[in-house]
Design an enzyme around this catalytic site. Sequence first.
Site, PDB file in Angstrom:
ATOM      1  N   LYS A  56       0.819  -1.213   0.000  1.00  0.00           N
ATOM      2  CA  LYS A  56       0.000   0.000   0.000  1.00  0.00           C
ATOM      3  C   LYS A  56       0.856   1.267   0.000  1.00  0.00           C
ATOM      4  O   LYS A  56       0.459   2.256  -0.599  1.00  0.00           O
ATOM      5  CB  LYS A  56      -0.928   0.008   1.205  1.00  0.00           C
ATOM      6  N   THR A  57       2.004   1.211   0.637  1.00  0.00           N
ATOM      7  CA  THR A  57       2.848   2.406   0.632  1.00  0.00           C
ATOM      8  C   THR A  57       3.297   2.698  -0.795  1.00  0.00           C
ATOM      9  O   THR A  57       3.333   3.842  -1.244  1.00  0.00           O
ATOM     10  CB  THR A  57       4.071   2.204   1.540  1.00  0.00           C
ATOM     11  N   ASP A 244      -3.582   7.325   5.515  1.00  0.00           N
ATOM     12  CA  ASP A 244      -3.131   5.946   5.722  1.00  0.00           C
ATOM     13  C   ASP A 244      -3.684   5.427   7.047  1.00  0.00           C
ATOM     14  O   ASP A 244      -4.034   6.214   7.926  1.00  0.00           O
ATOM     15  CB  ASP A 244      -1.601   5.937   5.735  1.00  0.00           C
ATOM     16  N   GLU A 245      -3.734   4.118   7.204  1.00  0.00           N
ATOM     17  CA  GLU A 245      -4.203   3.496   8.442  1.00  0.00           C
ATOM     18  C   GLU A 245      -5.570   4.052   8.851  1.00  0.00           C
ATOM     19  O   GLU A 245      -5.810   4.367  10.019  1.00  0.00           O
ATOM     20  CB  GLU A 245      -3.197   3.702   9.588  1.00  0.00           C
ATOM     21  N   GLN A 300      -6.633  -4.870  10.810  1.00  0.00           N
ATOM     22  CA  GLN A 300      -5.485  -4.358  11.563  1.00  0.00           C
ATOM     23  C   GLN A 300      -5.881  -3.210  12.483  1.00  0.00           C
ATOM     24  O   GLN A 300      -5.033  -2.437  12.926  1.00  0.00           O
ATOM     25  CB  GLN A 300      -4.397  -3.891  10.591  1.00  0.00           C
ATOM     26  N   ARG A 676       3.892  -9.152  10.369  1.00  0.00           N
ATOM     27  CA  ARG A 676       5.101  -8.336  10.246  1.00  0.00           C
ATOM     28  C   ARG A 676       6.266  -9.156   9.729  1.00  0.00           C
ATOM     29  O   ARG A 676       7.290  -8.627   9.341  1.00  0.00           O
ATOM     30  CB  ARG A 676       5.533  -7.733  11.609  1.00  0.00           C
TER      31      ARG A 676
END
Length: 873
Positions: A56-57, A244-245, A300, A676
């Site tokens: 996504k980044t 984001d997030e 998340q 992660r």
Amino acid sequence: MSDFELLDPSGLPYGTESGAAGGPDPLLDGLNPAQERAVLSRGPALLIVAGAGSGKTRVLTHRIAHLIREREAWPSQILAITFTNKAAAEMRERIDGLLGEGAQGMWISTFHSACVRILRREAERFGYVSGFTIYDSADSRALLKRIIKELDADTYGFTPANSGSKISKLKNELSDASDYAATMNENDPRDRLFVEIFRMYEQELRRANAFDFDDLIGQTVHLFRAHPDVAAVYQRRFRHILVDEYQDTNHAQYSLIRELTRPIEPEQVEGLVPPARARELDASGRVPAASLTVVGDSDQSIYAFRGADIRNIVEFERDFPGAEVVKLEQNYRSTQNILSAANAVIGNNFDRQEKNLWTAEGDGPKITGFTGYSQHDEARFVAEEIEDLHRGGLAYSDIAVFYRTNSQTRALEELLIRSAIPYRVLGGTKFYERAEVKDAMSYLTSIANPYDPISWSRLLGAPKRGIGPMAEAHLANFQEAQGLSFHEAMLRVDEIPQIGPKLRGTVRALGELLTRAAKMAAGGGPTDVAPEPIPDSEQAEGDQEKRPAPVADLLKLVLDESEMIEKLRARRDPQDDARAENLEELLAVAREFDVKQPGAGLVAFLTEVSLVAAADDLDDQSGTVSLMTMHTAKGLEFKAVFITGVEEGLLPHQMSVDEVGGVNEERRLMYVGITRARERLFITLASTRATFGDVAVAMPSRFLQEIPEGLIDWRQSPGEVTGRGGTESRALNAVRGSGGSYSGRARGGASRGTDSSVSFAPGGGGGGRGSAAVSEPASGNMQSALDKWRERKRLAKEAQAAGGGFPNTIGGAIRDNGDLELAAGDRITHDEYGEGRVTGVTGVGSKRIAHVVFDSVGERKLLVKLAPIAKVD
DNA sequence: AATAGAACTATTTTT
DNA sequence: TAGTTCTATT
């Protein structure tokens, strides 16, 4: 220079080499179809559902770069919100990499930083001064403590902590004290008292020219709502907003985004400066709403406790009609085994949209599981495996150890130190939370904001100089009555009869120091801070230019005049040396800031310090293993990951079990932890865990059972650590016997555990159906645990009274063999490993590492300064 | 006012 | 256990 000068996208000076000119477009090359769609989609709103590790980044940076290259936006028209400052810096770097200097003028920052920037610019609009102070949680608590004391609210059970968290929750919902008062139960004295606390808290913050963390967002929303003309400036400027997030945004943050993505109505358009051009307007004479892109993954979402509202993402399409949705499910980070485990765990959350991560990369090695007899044993395994990985060629910085609570670091750190593994703890007791650092910072805060009582009160007693509570109260009364700043009040101490002649000198000198520093900080020019001219010849050293003094100079002045460092060094406690070093370190930080941002000034420094996040300290160049909570780990990735303490009561945490949806959030946390890992995943637990002075039996986490057996290779399964096979779970019993070589050695240590008559079966109670059904037995367990705890404590007291030590205590004292000289050939004795021979010493000073071959356990590396060793003659 | 020792109490995650 | 706050002493 204004950020607002670049408003017209015509004649964009760069990004002219369009991808259409032939050859693959670098901004689209290598993207999968979904990613490409996310980069190219144009419309009012876009939701990118981005599973963990789905790139996504990359999508975000490419989308921004594409907008700019295609001349659809100026950099200054883009606002990108990230979760941490580090993520922001990274994003900026990557966009720069894609475009050249393209990220200039772009706002890429956290919610908090962006809001501070806006508030500093607009503070005067609502009675604040631009140099306002940002209160961290400790400051807020200090303020609340005074208020509670003043109102005698503690007798009603109010504490700074509980009222603080309640206020924070309300502020995240954009409620203020009056809102709460309107909805409360008038007849409940506790409610009325709380309103009183809340009111005073608001009032004191305002008087102090300070905002707390939650205010930064809430007051910005308030500002926009109360001043449509101010809102219009930002609504016009930011044409593309990316968040984001998004799953972790709370109501206040959501509202901020809503305000920023409103169209500007014609009546506000008239007032715009410079005037709106025709091409900025739509048919009805409005400036159309900015386009909004949000990226998130409801699996998340782990910050509900902080007010994050998962509905923000779930209901995005309803909130922003016409929104397009793109799902990214292909994972580029982890092996299939790791993803399968993650999918299996998160699949137990019934209230989610189905989603499955997959990879084209292959299975990879299995997950390694290990059950220790104690957290010490668990930590030993972690340390040994890290050494193994390192020997196998993995850099320390590619390895991370996760845990649920910060208190779990102790055992891990102890073993890592002993094994001479370089490590770094992110978060926890942060550098800026250390008492001595806060002491020094309180001077700087007070210099920047002489109306702030919290920092002023702190600096009075740091170092001790004879100004006690009485003197403080008299000074505070005087400043309030006269409407002065604290600095001015100190200069006029002679007018306070209650303060004795001896103290007056001290107080005046301190006031002069602060006043002088404030002048330097303001550039020697006139300030709203210290109108009182000081007839003091020493003043001459300050230069008369308008240049604000470097932060390091101010800090140096404060440290020198207060003699904080000298006084610490003069004491005998070795801890005080470390404290003095921390102050030197702070000075180094300030110097670095002055170099990086020359002329930025004290307020900028204080802002930066207030808003650092735990993950911001992560330094990829550091060559150290990273230790952090799973919350901090969000957004990061490592080649090898250890998830420790996977036990009922810890993960999921006991506190969450009673909360509605608590276990589901813990499960998402586990999911975040698992995802992660890129190549290797270790899951560890202990069968007993020491909780404050006491050892309790721990049961494997329910999440463990949710991972298919075939994915975990148990080096030592929970079943094997039961002692003499009590009732074991079916799932975990099944993998029994795959233990291999570890079991023998580990079993030898079994005697260290608690009495093993307690069965070590996994936790009962499924994932959580009706909350009523779950909470009843849970509170029952808590009761019995409490009873057990009381009983143990009583026994322990008796045992201690009888002169016998407690058998299970781990020596926690910090050793210091600083002066121990070792050379190859020396024989030493170690508290745990017995005798051994030194084969060599590497490193220098406090980092000297002895390589020792022990008679019993073979070769070990030990930090000479700290290892529990002594020379044998 | 400062210190040392005793008593008490809290055990989650954080911008 | 460990960190903090209270209390008694100097």
